[in-house]
Design an enzyme around this catalytic site. Structure first.
Site, short mmCIF file in Angstrom:
data_model
loop_
_atom_site.label_atom_id
_atom_site.label_comp_id
_atom_site.label_asym_id
_atom_site.label_seq_id
_atom_site.Cartn_x
_atom_site.Cartn_y
_atom_site.Cartn_z
N ARG A 205 -27.62 75.29 -39.95
CA ARG A 205 -28.98 74.91 -39.61
C ARG A 205 -29.73 74.63 -40.90
O ARG A 205 -29.36 75.11 -41.98
CB ARG A 205 -29.67 76.04 -38.84
CG ARG A 205 -29.01 76.42 -37.52
CD ARG A 205 -29.74 77.59 -36.88
NE ARG A 205 -29.13 77.96 -35.60
CZ ARG A 205 -28.15 78.83 -35.47
NH1 ARG A 205 -27.65 79.42 -36.54
NH2 ARG A 205 -27.67 79.13 -34.28
N LYS A 229 -30.68 83.62 -37.90
CA LYS A 229 -30.72 84.10 -36.52
C LYS A 229 -30.36 85.58 -36.42
O LYS A 229 -29.73 86.03 -35.47
CB LYS A 229 -29.76 83.29 -35.64
CG LYS A 229 -30.18 81.83 -35.43
CD LYS A 229 -31.37 81.72 -34.51
CE LYS A 229 -31.68 80.27 -34.17
NZ LYS A 229 -32.81 80.12 -33.25
N HIS A 295 -30.37 68.68 -37.78
CA HIS A 295 -29.68 69.33 -36.65
C HIS A 295 -28.62 68.42 -36.03
O HIS A 295 -27.65 68.93 -35.45
CB HIS A 295 -30.69 69.75 -35.59
CG HIS A 295 -30.23 70.94 -34.81
ND1 HIS A 295 -30.19 72.22 -35.34
CD2 HIS A 295 -29.75 71.06 -33.54
CE1 HIS A 295 -29.73 73.07 -34.44
NE2 HIS A 295 -29.45 72.39 -33.34
N ARG A 298 -25.41 69.24 -37.57
CA ARG A 298 -24.83 70.46 -37.01
C ARG A 298 -24.01 70.12 -35.76
O ARG A 298 -22.89 70.61 -35.59
CB ARG A 298 -25.93 71.45 -36.67
CG ARG A 298 -25.47 72.76 -36.05
CD ARG A 298 -26.64 73.74 -35.97
NE ARG A 298 -26.36 74.90 -35.15
CZ ARG A 298 -25.69 75.97 -35.54
NH1 ARG A 298 -25.20 76.01 -36.79
NH2 ARG A 298 -25.50 76.99 -34.74
N HIS A 321 -22.49 80.92 -33.08
CA HIS A 321 -23.10 81.19 -31.78
C HIS A 321 -22.74 82.61 -31.33
O HIS A 321 -21.61 83.05 -31.49
CB HIS A 321 -22.62 80.19 -30.73
CG HIS A 321 -23.23 78.84 -30.88
ND1 HIS A 321 -22.69 77.70 -30.31
CD2 HIS A 321 -24.36 78.42 -31.54
CE1 HIS A 321 -23.45 76.65 -30.62
NE2 HIS A 321 -24.46 77.06 -31.36
N TYR A 330 -20.86 71.41 -26.04
CA TYR A 330 -20.07 70.42 -26.76
C TYR A 330 -18.85 69.98 -25.98
O TYR A 330 -18.28 68.92 -26.24
CB TYR A 330 -19.68 70.96 -28.13
CG TYR A 330 -20.87 71.22 -29.01
CD1 TYR A 330 -21.54 70.17 -29.63
CD2 TYR A 330 -21.36 72.51 -29.19
CE1 TYR A 330 -22.65 70.41 -30.42
CE2 TYR A 330 -22.47 72.75 -29.97
CZ TYR A 330 -23.11 71.69 -30.58
OH TYR A 330 -24.23 71.92 -31.35
#
Length: 350
Positions: A205, A229, A295, A298, A321, A330
């Site tokens: 990110r 995150k 992004h 990414r 994630h 995806y």
């Protein structure tokens, strides 16, 4: 405010920012320069003080301060994201503030939906979705800290037209054009080239790239530590990423901090996430492409993993994630990956 210099600390600064950002029209300095101010106060040692002296604040503002600290420390959100959440959702606390306290028991789904409808009235679809996300973040904090006894998120209505589109990456020809737009022989070109390669190969990110420190690079083991995150990842450094970083670090000027990517103009310090994304936008213009932001790179990194025969688990580990379901988006653009989601009848997927 009548505050002495020795009384400045993190909580006082958070109270000030929360109070200023709760205004209808927020001062430009508060929106754009607080990160630099926070770094200055930290370097000067003012944020180590523990006493807090200041004018009384409302109960709602006290709660906002605690929410901001939670978003910063537990969620790892950037100051820009925290400001947006406060701007869109702080008004909820005014609805339940009474008798000198915030009465969370008065909050229900109907009140939240009425607030969302009224707050989103002047805005378009995208901003309305941001308002809902901010409300959900506020509810998660309230639930995790015991302010709410039950989760109200399920009762929040979803704004019309906010169904998620398929992840949109950048194809190999566009990536080549972006790389060609950099001039690694110059300082700025070497920096922009390294930013681009790190984003497209490691799927970071913009905020994660901005937070990279020289101490995060383990050259001996070929690893890179990535924080964001609220978690930490250790990623291998591919050869081309290592070469791009080496080319930039040989030219990197002396800076005020140990950030990998720094500004070229004084004061030289770490680039903001917005500046990282602006670099990609600038390169896309130089390459004659439509505007591309960080992004999308990414997304590109995740899709490249799947296109090369990698699994959703590998893509999940690369992107950091927490849940596999997040990475499943995806699979919608890579049919081969859908096989991982198909299980025989009667079996429960893990």
């Amino acid at each position: 405010m009548g505050i002495e210099v020795h009384a400045i600390d993190a909580e006082l600064l958070a109270r000030f920012v929360a109070a200023e950002r709760s205004r209808e029209f927020v001062c430009v300095t508060v929106k754009e320069s607080m990160s630099a101010m926070r770094r200055f106060l930290t370097d000067a040692g003012y944020l180590s003080a523990t006493s807090v002296v200041g004018d009384p604040v409302t109960p709602a503002q006290v709660e906002i301060v605690q929410w901001c600290l939670w978003m910063r420390e537990n969620r790892g959100l950037t100051e820009k994201s925290i400001a947006a959440c406060c701007y869109y959702a702080a008004g909820v606390l005014d609805l339940i503030a009474a008798d000198g306290s915030v009465q969370w028991a008065r909050l229900d789904a109907q009140a939240l939906n009425e607030y969302i409808a009224e707050r989103g009235r002047p805005y378009g679809v995208v901003t309305r979705a941001h308002i809902v996300d901010a409300i959900r973040c506020l509810l998660r904090w309230a639930l995790s800290t015991g302010r709410l006894e039950r989760d109200l998120s399920a009762g929040i209505l979803k704004p019309k037209g906010t169904s998620r589109a398929l992840p949109r990456g950048v194809n190999s020809e566009q990536v080549a054009a972006l790389l060609a737009a950099c001039d690694p022989a110059t300082v700025i070109g070497a920096r922009d080239f390294a930013v681009l390669v790190v984003l497209v190969r490691l799927g970071l990110r913009a905020g994660e790239a901005a937070r990279l420190s020289l101490d995060d690079i383990d050259w001996a083991h070929g690893q890179l530590r990535v924080t964001g995150k609220g978690r930490e990842l250790i990623l291998p450094i591919p050869v081309d990423v290592g070469q791009a970083l080496t080319g930039w670090l040989k030219l990197r000027p002396v800076a005020l901090d140990r950030a990998v990517f720094v500004r070229m103009k004084a004061p030289r310090h770490t680039l903001t996430p917005a500046a990282i994304s602006a670099i990609i936008a600038k390169l896309s213009h130089l390459a004659g492409l439509e505007t591309i932001y960080a992004h999308r790179l990414r997304h590109t990194a995740a899709m490249d993993v799947l296109a090369a025969g990698g699994s959703l688990t590998e893509a999940k580990e690369l992107l950091g994630h927490r849940y596999t379901v997040t990475t499943m988006a995806y699979a919608k653009v890579d049919l081969a990956s859908l096989r991982e989601l198909v299980v025989p009848f009667g079996q429960v997927p893990r």
